[in-house]
Design an enzyme around this catalytic site. Structure first.
Site, PDB file in Angstrom:
ATOM      1  N   ALA A   1       9.851  68.160  59.620  1.00  0.00           N
ATOM      2  CA  ALA A   1      10.211  66.979  59.906  1.00  0.00           C
ATOM      3  C   ALA A   1      11.384  67.116  61.108  1.00  0.00           C
ATOM      4  CB  ALA A   1      11.001  66.244  58.661  1.00  0.00           C
TER       5      ALA A   1
ATOM      6  N   GLY B   1       7.969  69.600  56.391  1.00  0.00           N
ATOM      7  CA  GLY B   1       6.908  68.776  56.547  1.00  0.00           C
ATOM      8  C   GLY B   1       5.590  69.123  57.207  1.00  0.00           C
TER       9      GLY B   1
ATOM     10  N   GLU C   1       3.863  70.606  54.186  1.00  0.00           N
ATOM     11  CA  GLU C   1       3.569  69.333  53.399  1.00  0.00           C
ATOM     12  C   GLU C   1       2.479  68.750  54.084  1.00  0.00           C
ATOM     13  OE1 GLU C   1       7.544  67.924  53.633  1.00  0.00           O
ATOM     14  OE2 GLU C   1       7.474  67.990  51.309  1.00  0.00           O
TER      15      GLU C   1
ATOM     16  N   GLU D   1      13.493  73.440  53.152  1.00  0.00           N
ATOM     17  CA  GLU D   1      14.757  72.249  53.253  1.00  0.00           C
ATOM     18  C   GLU D   1      16.039  72.677  52.460  1.00  0.00           C
ATOM     19  OE1 GLU D   1      11.283  72.027  52.667  1.00  0.00           O
ATOM     20  OE2 GLU D   1      10.545  70.350  53.778  1.00  0.00           O
TER      21      GLU D   1
HETATM   22  N1  COA Z   1      13.025  69.469  63.967  1.00  0.00           N
HETATM   23  C1  COA Z   1      13.633  69.213  65.347  1.00  0.00           C
HETATM   24  N2  COA Z   1      13.312  70.245  66.120  1.00  0.00           N
HETATM   25  C2  COA Z   1      12.620  71.276  65.961  1.00  0.00           C
HETATM   26  C3  COA Z   1      12.160  71.687  64.656  1.00  0.00           C
HETATM   27  C4  COA Z   1      12.455  70.717  63.664  1.00  0.00           C
HETATM   28  N3  COA Z   1      11.981  70.856  62.601  1.00  0.00           N
HETATM   29  N4  COA Z   1      11.772  72.914  64.554  1.00  0.00           N
HETATM   30  C5  COA Z   1      12.118  73.307  65.861  1.00  0.00           C
HETATM   31  N5  COA Z   1      12.573  72.398  66.685  1.00  0.00           N
HETATM   32  C6  COA Z   1      12.924  72.539  68.264  1.00  0.00           C
HETATM   33  C7  COA Z   1      14.202  73.332  68.320  1.00  0.00           C
HETATM   34  O1  COA Z   1      15.276  72.716  68.133  1.00  0.00           O
HETATM   35  C8  COA Z   1      13.897  73.916  69.744  1.00  0.00           C
HETATM   36  O2  COA Z   1      14.274  72.678  70.782  1.00  0.00           O
HETATM   37  P1  COA Z   1      15.135  73.169  71.736  1.00  0.00           P
HETATM   38  O3  COA Z   1      14.232  74.097  72.957  1.00  0.00           O
HETATM   39  O4  COA Z   1      15.335  71.794  72.335  1.00  0.00           O
HETATM   40  O5  COA Z   1      16.471  73.688  71.417  1.00  0.00           O
HETATM   41  C9  COA Z   1      12.420  74.158  69.879  1.00  0.00           C
HETATM   42  O6  COA Z   1      12.039  73.417  68.854  1.00  0.00           O
HETATM   43  C10 COA Z   1      12.096  75.582  69.717  1.00  0.00           C
HETATM   44  O7  COA Z   1      12.702  75.925  68.647  1.00  0.00           O
HETATM   45  P2  COA Z   1      13.275  77.250  68.379  1.00  0.00           P
HETATM   46  O8  COA Z   1      13.996  77.234  67.111  1.00  0.00           O
HETATM   47  O9  COA Z   1      14.026  77.671  69.554  1.00  0.00           O
HETATM   48  O10 COA Z   1      12.273  78.251  68.205  1.00  0.00           O
HETATM   49  P3  COA Z   1      12.404  79.712  67.464  1.00  0.00           P
HETATM   50  O11 COA Z   1      11.010  80.581  67.936  1.00  0.00           O
HETATM   51  O12 COA Z   1      13.696  80.355  67.740  1.00  0.00           O
HETATM   52  O13 COA Z   1      12.359  79.616  65.921  1.00  0.00           O
HETATM   53  C11 COA Z   1      11.483  78.419  64.001  1.00  0.00           C
HETATM   54  C12 COA Z   1      11.180  78.963  65.390  1.00  0.00           C
HETATM   55  C13 COA Z   1      10.221  77.656  63.404  1.00  0.00           C
HETATM   56  C14 COA Z   1      11.877  79.701  63.049  1.00  0.00           C
HETATM   57  C15 COA Z   1      12.805  77.617  64.063  1.00  0.00           C
HETATM   58  O14 COA Z   1      12.585  76.414  65.328  1.00  0.00           O
HETATM   59  C16 COA Z   1      13.114  76.615  62.860  1.00  0.00           C
HETATM   60  O15 COA Z   1      13.644  77.350  61.746  1.00  0.00           O
HETATM   61  N6  COA Z   1      12.716  75.493  62.764  1.00  0.00           N
HETATM   62  C17 COA Z   1      13.212  74.426  61.693  1.00  0.00           C
HETATM   63  C18 COA Z   1      12.412  74.664  60.537  1.00  0.00           C
HETATM   64  C19 COA Z   1      12.587  73.754  59.571  1.00  0.00           C
HETATM   65  O16 COA Z   1      13.642  73.794  58.967  1.00  0.00           O
HETATM   66  N7  COA Z   1      11.900  72.800  58.926  1.00  0.00           N
HETATM   67  C20 COA Z   1      12.152  71.942  58.016  1.00  0.00           C
HETATM   68  C21 COA Z   1      12.726  70.787  58.392  1.00  0.00           C
HETATM   69  S1  COA Z   1      12.956  69.832  56.993  1.00  0.00           S
END
Ligand code: COA
Length: 260
Positions: free
Chosen positions: A66, A112, A115, A135
């Site tokens: 999400a 999400g 999910e 989460e």
């Molecule tokens: N919500 C909002 N933005 C998200 C996102 C999320 N769930 N997941 C990734 N993004 C965005 C990042 O903020 C980043 O945006 P920016 O370039 O404007 O800063 C962009 O997507 C790229 O992500 P980034 O984190 O730089 O990539 P990465 O390769 O370093 O890491 C992940 C990849 C998937 C490990 C990491 O993005 C992450 O942990 N995301 C969140 C996962 C999460 O907790 N999901 C559950 C949500 S309830």
């Protein structure tokens, strides 16, 4: 139908819906959830669509969760509302569609994203995919059905561990857990899923819709799945597809189902 965050195209009876926010790793904001609802609804109602595939754009992510930026300052009521609306519009909606839905998990499927994949009728992953429900690392829990569907798919102990550790499993571990049915290379993922979809689409879609309903009944509290199966089985006897399928077998020819 035009969308800001998704793409939808239909070819050979297969509608492919692609979540298209690659710069945000296809994170599900509320607009995307509404658009997905509309696209799934339209595909389910379209006579030409036999099977729906859902995937993410880019090479990195199916859906990275999400959209955290949208709910970071939500209150208790807003948080509850976010989960309730999302479950109704997308996750429960997809699970209960009459049209088969396959998730082609092409990269990160987190929160999400996992999910959504779990709400689909089954999942295929490419070998770069990583899945988890992180989460609790954000101080919240899965709110789009993850605490219910993950234990159903992989068992309670494994689900507890994955959710508590906020960890990720790779595609092979997901295969080992039964969370995905197949693992392919990245290039093969969509062709493989389309091939599976074609196989499905040669069968009676009206019978498949009844089968989905009966299988889902197994997971509904207070519903007798065997009773649902008996009624769904009986329903099929009144369909043109049943007449065609049984006649074709007895006449030693291929059935030509109309989905009616
Ligand atoms: N919500 C909002 N933005 C998200 C996102 C999320 N769930 N997941 C990734 N993004 C965005 C990042 O903020 C980043 O945006 P920016 O370039 O404007 O800063 C962009 O997507 C790229 O992500 P980034 O984190 O730089 O990539 P990465 O390769 O370093 O890491 C992940 C990849 C998937 C490990 C990491 O993005 C992450 O942990 N995301 C969140 C996962 C999460 O907790 N999901 C559950 C949500 S309830």
């Amino acid at each position: 139908m035009t969308f800001n965050n998704i793409l939808s195209e239909t070819e050979n009876g297969i509608t492919t819906i692609t979540i298209n926010r690659p710069k945000k790793l296809n994170a599900l904001n509320q607009e995307t959830i509404k658009e997905l609802h509309k696209a799934f609804k339209a595909a389910n109602e379209a006579k030409e669509t036999k099977v729906i595939l859902i995937t993410g754009s880019g090479e990195k992510a199916f859906v990275a969760g999400a959209d955290i930026s949208e709910f970071a300052d939500f209150s208790v009521e807003e948080g509850r509302d976010l989960a309730a609306k999302g479950q109704e519009l997308l996750f429960d909606f997809v699970q209960n569609l009459e049209t088969p839905v396959i998730a082609a998990v092409n990269g990160f499927a987190l929160g999400g994203g996992l999910e959504l994949a779990m709400a689909c009728h089954f999942r295929v992953a490419s070998n770069n995919a990583k899945m988890g429900l992180p989460e609790v690392s954000l101080g919240v829990i899965p709110g789009y059905g993850g605490t219910q569907r993950l234990p159903q798919l992989i068992g309670k102990g494994r689900a507890m561990e994955l959710i508590m550790t906020a960890g990720m499993i790779d595609a092979n571990q997901a295969l080992n857990y039964g969370l995905v049915n197949h693992v392919t290379s990245q290039e093969e993922l969509l062709p493989f899923c389309k091939n599976l979809a074609l196989k499905i689409s040669r069968n009676s879609m009206v019978a498949i819709a009844q089968a989905i309903q009966a299988i889902n009944a197994n997971y509904q509290d207070g519903v007798d799945g065997f009773e649902v199966e008996i009624n769904a089985f009986g329903y099929c006897f009144g369909t043109d597809d049943f007449e065609e399928g049984t006649s074709a077998f007895l006449e030693k020819r291929k059935a030509d189902f109309k989905g009616e």
